[in-house]
Design a protein around this motif. Structure first.
Motif, PDB file in Angstrom:
ATOM      1  N   VAL A  67       0.831  -1.204   0.000  1.00  0.00           N
ATOM      2  CA  VAL A  67       0.000   0.000   0.000  1.00  0.00           C
ATOM      3  C   VAL A  67       0.866   1.254   0.000  1.00  0.00           C
ATOM      4  N   TRP A  68       0.276   2.374  -0.425  1.00  0.00           N
ATOM      5  CA  TRP A  68       0.972   3.647  -0.322  1.00  0.00           C
ATOM      6  C   TRP A  68       1.147   4.000   1.147  1.00  0.00           C
ATOM      7  N   THR A  69       2.324   4.511   1.467  1.00  0.00           N
ATOM      8  CA  THR A  69       2.630   4.890   2.839  1.00  0.00           C
ATOM      9  C   THR A  69       3.242   6.280   2.853  1.00  0.00           C
ATOM     10  N   GLY A  70       2.674   7.166   3.633  1.00  0.00           N
ATOM     11  CA  GLY A  70       3.239   8.502   3.746  1.00  0.00           C
ATOM     12  C   GLY A  70       4.525   8.506   4.540  1.00  0.00           C
ATOM     13  N   ASP A  71       4.561   7.737   5.619  1.00  0.00           N
ATOM     14  CA  ASP A  71       5.744   7.604   6.457  1.00  0.00           C
ATOM     15  C   ASP A  71       5.587   6.306   7.240  1.00  0.00           C
ATOM     16  N   VAL A  72       6.553   5.386   7.088  1.00  0.00           N
ATOM     17  CA  VAL A  72       6.424   4.088   7.765  1.00  0.00           C
ATOM     18  C   VAL A  72       6.460   4.239   9.271  1.00  0.00           C
ATOM     19  N   ASN A  73       6.962   5.375   9.754  1.00  0.00           N
ATOM     20  CA  ASN A  73       6.986   5.653  11.186  1.00  0.00           C
ATOM     21  C   ASN A  73       6.012   6.783  11.525  1.00  0.00           C
ATOM     22  N   GLY A  74       5.010   6.982  10.649  1.00  0.00           N
ATOM     23  CA  GLY A  74       4.080   8.081  10.846  1.00  0.00           C
ATOM     24  C   GLY A  74       3.196   7.912  12.063  1.00  0.00           C
ATOM     25  N   ASP A  75       2.702   9.034  12.565  1.00  0.00           N
ATOM     26  CA  ASP A  75       1.891   9.012  13.785  1.00  0.00           C
ATOM     27  C   ASP A  75       0.391   9.008  13.502  1.00  0.00           C
ATOM     28  N   VAL A  76       0.009   8.841  12.232  1.00  0.00           N
ATOM     29  CA  VAL A  76      -1.399   8.753  11.849  1.00  0.00           C
ATOM     30  C   VAL A  76      -1.607   7.450  11.088  1.00  0.00           C
ATOM     31  N   PHE A  77      -2.700   6.752  11.396  1.00  0.00           N
ATOM     32  CA  PHE A  77      -3.010   5.534  10.650  1.00  0.00           C
ATOM     33  C   PHE A  77      -4.398   5.635  10.021  1.00  0.00           C
ATOM     34  N   VAL A  78      -4.561   4.910   8.913  1.00  0.00           N
ATOM     35  CA  VAL A  78      -5.855   4.714   8.277  1.00  0.00           C
ATOM     36  C   VAL A  78      -6.033   3.219   8.109  1.00  0.00           C
ATOM     37  N   ASP A  79      -7.136   2.674   8.610  1.00  0.00           N
ATOM     38  CA  ASP A  79      -7.365   1.231   8.587  1.00  0.00           C
ATOM     39  C   ASP A  79      -8.759   0.937   8.038  1.00  0.00           C
ATOM     40  N   LYS A  80      -8.833   0.005   7.100  1.00  0.00           N
ATOM     41  CA  LYS A  80     -10.102  -0.458   6.545  1.00  0.00           C
ATOM     42  C   LYS A  80     -10.405  -1.823   7.135  1.00  0.00           C
ATOM     43  N   LEU A  81     -11.524  -1.928   7.853  1.00  0.00           N
ATOM     44  CA  LEU A  81     -11.946  -3.172   8.494  1.00  0.00           C
ATOM     45  C   LEU A  81     -13.150  -3.752   7.772  1.00  0.00           C
ATOM     46  N   ASP A  82     -13.293  -5.067   7.841  1.00  0.00           N
ATOM     47  CA  ASP A  82     -14.472  -5.700   7.255  1.00  0.00           C
ATOM     48  C   ASP A  82     -15.701  -5.383   8.116  1.00  0.00           C
ATOM     49  N   PRO A  83     -16.917  -5.605   7.605  1.00  0.00           N
ATOM     50  CA  PRO A  83     -18.127  -5.207   8.340  1.00  0.00           C
ATOM     51  C   PRO A  83     -18.300  -5.858   9.711  1.00  0.00           C
ATOM     52  N   LEU A  84     -17.695  -7.029   9.926  1.00  0.00           N
ATOM     53  CA  LEU A  84     -17.817  -7.713  11.207  1.00  0.00           C
ATOM     54  C   LEU A  84     -16.671  -7.382  12.159  1.00  0.00           C
ATOM     55  N   LEU A  85     -15.790  -6.486  11.737  1.00  0.00           N
ATOM     56  CA  LEU A  85     -14.638  -6.067  12.552  1.00  0.00           C
ATOM     57  C   LEU A  85     -13.710  -7.227  12.879  1.00  0.00           C
ATOM     58  N   GLU A  86     -13.623  -8.180  11.971  1.00  0.00           N
ATOM     59  CA  GLU A  86     -12.783  -9.358  12.195  1.00  0.00           C
ATOM     60  C   GLU A  86     -11.406  -9.229  11.562  1.00  0.00           C
ATOM     61  N   THR A  87     -11.299  -8.440  10.485  1.00  0.00           N
ATOM     62  CA  THR A  87     -10.078  -8.404   9.688  1.00  0.00           C
ATOM     63  C   THR A  87      -9.733  -6.980   9.291  1.00  0.00           C
ATOM     64  N   SER A  88      -8.446  -6.667   9.315  1.00  0.00           N
ATOM     65  CA  SER A  88      -7.955  -5.437   8.719  1.00  0.00           C
ATOM     66  C   SER A  88      -7.707  -5.721   7.242  1.00  0.00           C
ATOM     67  N   ILE A  89      -8.480  -5.093   6.362  1.00  0.00           N
ATOM     68  CA  ILE A  89      -8.369  -5.339   4.924  1.00  0.00           C
ATOM     69  C   ILE A  89      -7.181  -4.586   4.347  1.00  0.00           C
ATOM     70  N   LEU A  90      -7.059  -3.315   4.681  1.00  0.00           N
ATOM     71  CA  LEU A  90      -5.943  -2.476   4.249  1.00  0.00           C
ATOM     72  C   LEU A  90      -5.618  -1.488   5.362  1.00  0.00           C
ATOM     73  N   SER A  91      -4.326  -1.255   5.567  1.00  0.00           N
ATOM     74  CA  SER A  91      -3.923  -0.317   6.607  1.00  0.00           C
ATOM     75  C   SER A  91      -2.634   0.376   6.183  1.00  0.00           C
ATOM     76  N   THR A  92      -2.528   1.665   6.475  1.00  0.00           N
ATOM     77  CA  THR A  92      -1.307   2.400   6.168  1.00  0.00           C
ATOM     78  C   THR A  92      -1.090   3.494   7.203  1.00  0.00           C
ATOM     79  N   ARG A  93       0.074   4.121   7.094  1.00  0.00           N
ATOM     80  CA  ARG A  93       0.411   5.202   8.020  1.00  0.00           C
ATOM     81  C   ARG A  93       0.935   6.415   7.262  1.00  0.00           C
ATOM     82  N   LEU A  94       0.729   7.572   7.848  1.00  0.00           N
ATOM     83  CA  LEU A  94       1.171   8.837   7.292  1.00  0.00           C
ATOM     84  C   LEU A  94       1.364   9.807   8.438  1.00  0.00           C
ATOM     85  N   GLY A  95       1.471  11.104   8.116  1.00  0.00           N
ATOM     86  CA  GLY A  95       1.670  12.088   9.166  1.00  0.00           C
ATOM     87  C   GLY A  95       3.138  12.389   9.370  1.00  0.00           C
ATOM     88  N   ASN A  96       3.490  12.822  10.571  1.00  0.00           N
ATOM     89  CA  ASN A  96       4.866  13.156  10.912  1.00  0.00           C
ATOM     90  C   ASN A  96       5.567  11.964  11.539  1.00  0.00           C
TER      91      ASN A  96
END
Length: 199
Positions: free
Chosen positions: A161-190
């Protein structure tokens, strides 16, 4: 417009003006269940009629520590999806979700509530072994759950996935409707060692 205070069981809370106002709890008490104040500060979820003149139900969401709600949206099933922050190690979750147990000293959480009865549908912690917060939530047409958050830990990044900063302090996570799995996750920020970026 609803203004003033109300009661749930023996616990009292005070609300600001407006039907969508943030509710601040003013009592403390032991953890028991969703009808009784659990910790120092809990989330209060309540449903009002369309005129905002009658409370249809209300309940607490929290553990023995403190909780703060940060976002709320209705999904396509008509359920309420809530994001928030907790430092409770006994915050209510449901079996089979991504993180049914606490991860660090402060975690984010996502809870799905049936709006007709106020009952828990699904709930999970989000975070790392450090301090993490879920600060906003959104859903898509398939009821996948998108979470925007802050992290001081090694929040997982999905391969490729695209990553703004691998050590970034902000995350974006896409979860499935049952909250069982992280489908996609990345980090950005400072970088976490630098200045903080607050989404």
């Amino acid at each position: 417009t609803a203004t003033g205070s109300g009661t749930t069981g023996t616990s009292t809370f005070t609300s600001a003006t407006g039907c969508d106002s943030v509710v601040r709890l003013v009592l403390t008490g032991p953890w028991t269940n969703s009808d009784v104040l659990s910790g120092g500060i809990d989330v209060v979820l309540f449903k009002l009629d369309p005129t905002c003149s009658n409370m249809l139900y209300s309940g607490y969401l929290g553990g023995s520590g403190d909780e703060s709600p940060t976002g709320l949206i209705i999904n396509n099933q008509g359920n309420v999806v809530i994001s928030g922050i907790t430092n409770s190690n006994d915050f209510r979750t449901t079996p089979g979700t991504l993180n049914p147990a606490a991860l660090g000293s402060t975690d984010g959480f996502i809870s799905i509530i049936n709006p007709n009865y106020g009952t828990m549908v699904r709930s999970t912690y989000l975070g790392t072994g450090n301090v993490d917060q879920a600060v906003a939530v959104q859903v898509d047409n398939d009821d996948n759950v998108y979470v925007l958050g802050r992290t001081t830990g090694a929040y997982p990044i999905s391969p490729g996935v695209w990553t703004g900063d691998v050590n970034g302090d902000v995350f974006v996570d896409k979860l499935d409707p049952l909250l069982e799995t992280s489908i996609l996750s990345t980090r950005l920020g400072n970088p976490q060692a630098g200045g903080r970026f607050f989404p």
